[in-house]
Design an enzyme around this catalytic site. Structure first.
Site, PDB file in Angstrom:
ATOM      1  N   ASP A 248       0.815  -1.223   0.000  1.00  0.00           N
ATOM      2  CA  ASP A 248       0.000   0.000   0.000  1.00  0.00           C
ATOM      3  C   ASP A 248       0.850   1.275   0.000  1.00  0.00           C
ATOM      4  OD1 ASP A 248      -2.584  -1.014  -0.153  1.00  0.00           O
ATOM      5  OD2 ASP A 248      -2.827  -1.176   2.023  1.00  0.00           O
TER       6      ASP A 248
ATOM      7  N   CYS B 237      -4.889   9.363  -3.812  1.00  0.00           N
ATOM      8  CA  CYS B 237      -4.173   8.493  -2.873  1.00  0.00           C
ATOM      9  C   CYS B 237      -2.713   8.317  -3.273  1.00  0.00           C
ATOM     10  CB  CYS B 237      -4.822   7.108  -2.808  1.00  0.00           C
ATOM     11  SG  CYS B 237      -6.531   7.095  -2.318  1.00  0.00           S
TER      12      CYS B 237
ATOM     13  N   HIS C 120     -11.464   7.349   3.846  1.00  0.00           N
ATOM     14  CA  HIS C 120     -10.556   8.484   4.036  1.00  0.00           C
ATOM     15  C   HIS C 120     -11.257   9.733   3.483  1.00  0.00           C
ATOM     16  CE1 HIS C 120      -6.619   5.923   3.858  1.00  0.00           C
ATOM     17  NE2 HIS C 120      -6.714   6.414   5.076  1.00  0.00           N
TER      18      HIS C 120
ATOM     19  N   ARG D 201     -10.328   5.959  10.010  1.00  0.00           N
ATOM     20  CA  ARG D 201      -8.880   5.830  10.169  1.00  0.00           C
ATOM     21  C   ARG D 201      -8.326   6.849  11.165  1.00  0.00           C
ATOM     22  NH1 ARG D 201      -6.640   2.752   5.844  1.00  0.00           N
ATOM     23  NH2 ARG D 201      -8.237   1.248   5.245  1.00  0.00           N
TER      24      ARG D 201
ATOM     25  N   ARG E  32       0.170  -1.476   7.695  1.00  0.00           N
ATOM     26  CA  ARG E  32       0.831  -0.327   7.063  1.00  0.00           C
ATOM     27  C   ARG E  32       1.794   0.397   8.003  1.00  0.00           C
ATOM     28  NH1 ARG E  32      -2.603   3.400   3.106  1.00  0.00           N
ATOM     29  NH2 ARG E  32      -0.449   3.858   2.524  1.00  0.00           N
TER      30      ARG E  32
HETATM   31  N1  ARG Z   1      -5.235  -0.009   0.794  1.00  0.00           N
HETATM   32  C1  ARG Z   1      -4.982   1.305   1.319  1.00  0.00           C
HETATM   33  C2  ARG Z   1      -5.573   1.425   2.718  1.00  0.00           C
HETATM   34  O1  ARG Z   1      -6.641   0.890   2.938  1.00  0.00           O
HETATM   35  C3  ARG Z   1      -5.536   2.345   0.417  1.00  0.00           C
HETATM   36  C4  ARG Z   1      -5.219   3.744   0.853  1.00  0.00           C
HETATM   37  C5  ARG Z   1      -5.843   4.811   0.001  1.00  0.00           C
HETATM   38  N2  ARG Z   1      -5.324   6.065   0.294  1.00  0.00           N
HETATM   39  C6  ARG Z   1      -6.052   7.192   0.380  1.00  0.00           C
HETATM   40  N3  ARG Z   1      -5.398   8.323   0.566  1.00  0.00           N
HETATM   41  N4  ARG Z   1      -7.338   7.208   0.346  1.00  0.00           N
HETATM   42  O2  ARG Z   1      -4.999   2.024   3.587  1.00  0.00           O
END
Ligand code: ARG
Length: 293
Positions: free
Chosen positions: A85, A285, A184, A155, A110
């Site tokens: 990611d 992203c 996000h 998040r 991550r």
């Molecule tokens: N697979 C990543 C996650 O879930 C995707 C992140 C996407 N990033 C964003 N800025 N929306 O963290």
């Protein structure tokens, strides 16, 4: 700095001519050399669906090449094996005025990216601030004029909004996300004018249904001229876009949003990142704003 490109358009109903100016941007990107989907931390990800890393790299390269062609400066961070990611550099930090606020990822998968981003910022001369609170960088923090719009709900935690306020000394407006597909802030809201005159309101576009009612009210009050994007354009990640103030890079599937942008005098440019959407990410992203000033 490149000479700004401009476009003028006459809006219907005798509104004044809008003149949009492309502003030089400075971005951080990460080649998706190790891209795959082998865990699921958002509803778009399905480890059972095969991914094509070469295709992800080729699509990402188109975006990179476009930024360069538009005159923007794009820096690269070395991709780390085992961090598929990392291509989504918007989550790698949040920068204003040469200061970088480092992310602390919500999901374990991550977390190992944070030290790499911190090291990148340090070695490039940023005043690098390590966080105490869970936050996912520009995925959830967007600078709109003088104000930081801050997402929470999935998040970045509410306490990171206080922390980002302390780090940058700017007003922070909390917005609560309610639809897990738009986990996000940058999946549900895009800032169209990255640079505005002091005190002016930046143009934004957003997907109202991605926010709770209180946040929808705040957005309507603060941004009465915002573009409200239809659910079908939001659902194809239409809002996960990058704008230089004139050129707005969007998903080719977001055809309604494309039309809305043209009506407002922006120049939408379509880039297909379908492979990276398998990880739940799109154009924005993959793009982190570097604000050295
Ligand atoms: N697979 C990543 C996650 O879930 C995707 C992140 C996407 N990033 C964003 N800025 N929306 O963290």
């Amino acid at each position: 700095m490149s000479t700004p490109e401009t476009a003028t358009i006459l809006r219907p109903a005798q509104e004044p001519i809008r003149r949009r100016v492309a502003q030089h941007r400075h971005y951080l990107m990460c080649r998706p050399t190790h891209f795959t989907v082998d865990y699921k931390i958002n509803p778009w990800m399905d480890p059972a669906t095969p991914t094509d890393t070469a295709k992800a790299v080729a699509q990402w390269q188109d975006l990179y090449d476009l930024y360069v062609k538009l005159g923007h400066e794009v820096e690269l961070i070395e991709p780390l094996a085992g961090y598929p990611d990392m291509v989504y550099t918007a989550n790698g930090g949040f920068t204003i005025g040469g200061r970088a606020y480092v992310p602390a990822f919500y999901y374990e998968q991550r977390r190992g990216e944070s030290p790499a981003f911190a090291e990148w910022f340090r070695s490039h001369g940023y005043d690098t601030v390590l966080p105490a609170e869970i936050n996912e960088g520009e995925g959830d923090f967007l600078l709109a004029g003088d104000v930081i719009l801050a997402g929470t709900g999935f998040r970045s935690v509410g306490d990171s909004h206080r922390e980002v306020q302390e780090v940058f000394g700017r007003e922070v407006v909390t917005l609560t996300l309610v639809d897990p597909r738009f986990y996000h802030l940058d999946t549900a809201l895009t800032v169209l004018d990255p640079v505005v005159e002091d005190g002016a309101t930046a143009g934004i576009a957003y997907l109202p249904h991605a926010f709770d009612e209180a946040s929808q009210r705040i957005l309507a009050e603060r941004f009465p001229d915002a573009i409200l994007v239809a659910d079908e354009d939001g659902a194809v990640f239409g809002l996960n876009s990058a704008s230089d103030g004139l050129n707005v890079i969007i998903s080719p599937r977001a055809t309604g949003f494309e039309k809305q942008l043209r009506e407002r005098g922006y120049n939408p440019i379509m880039v297909d990142l379908s492979e990276l959407l398998l990880g739940g990410g799109g154009i924005k992203c993959c793009t982190l704003e570097l604000r050295q000033a």
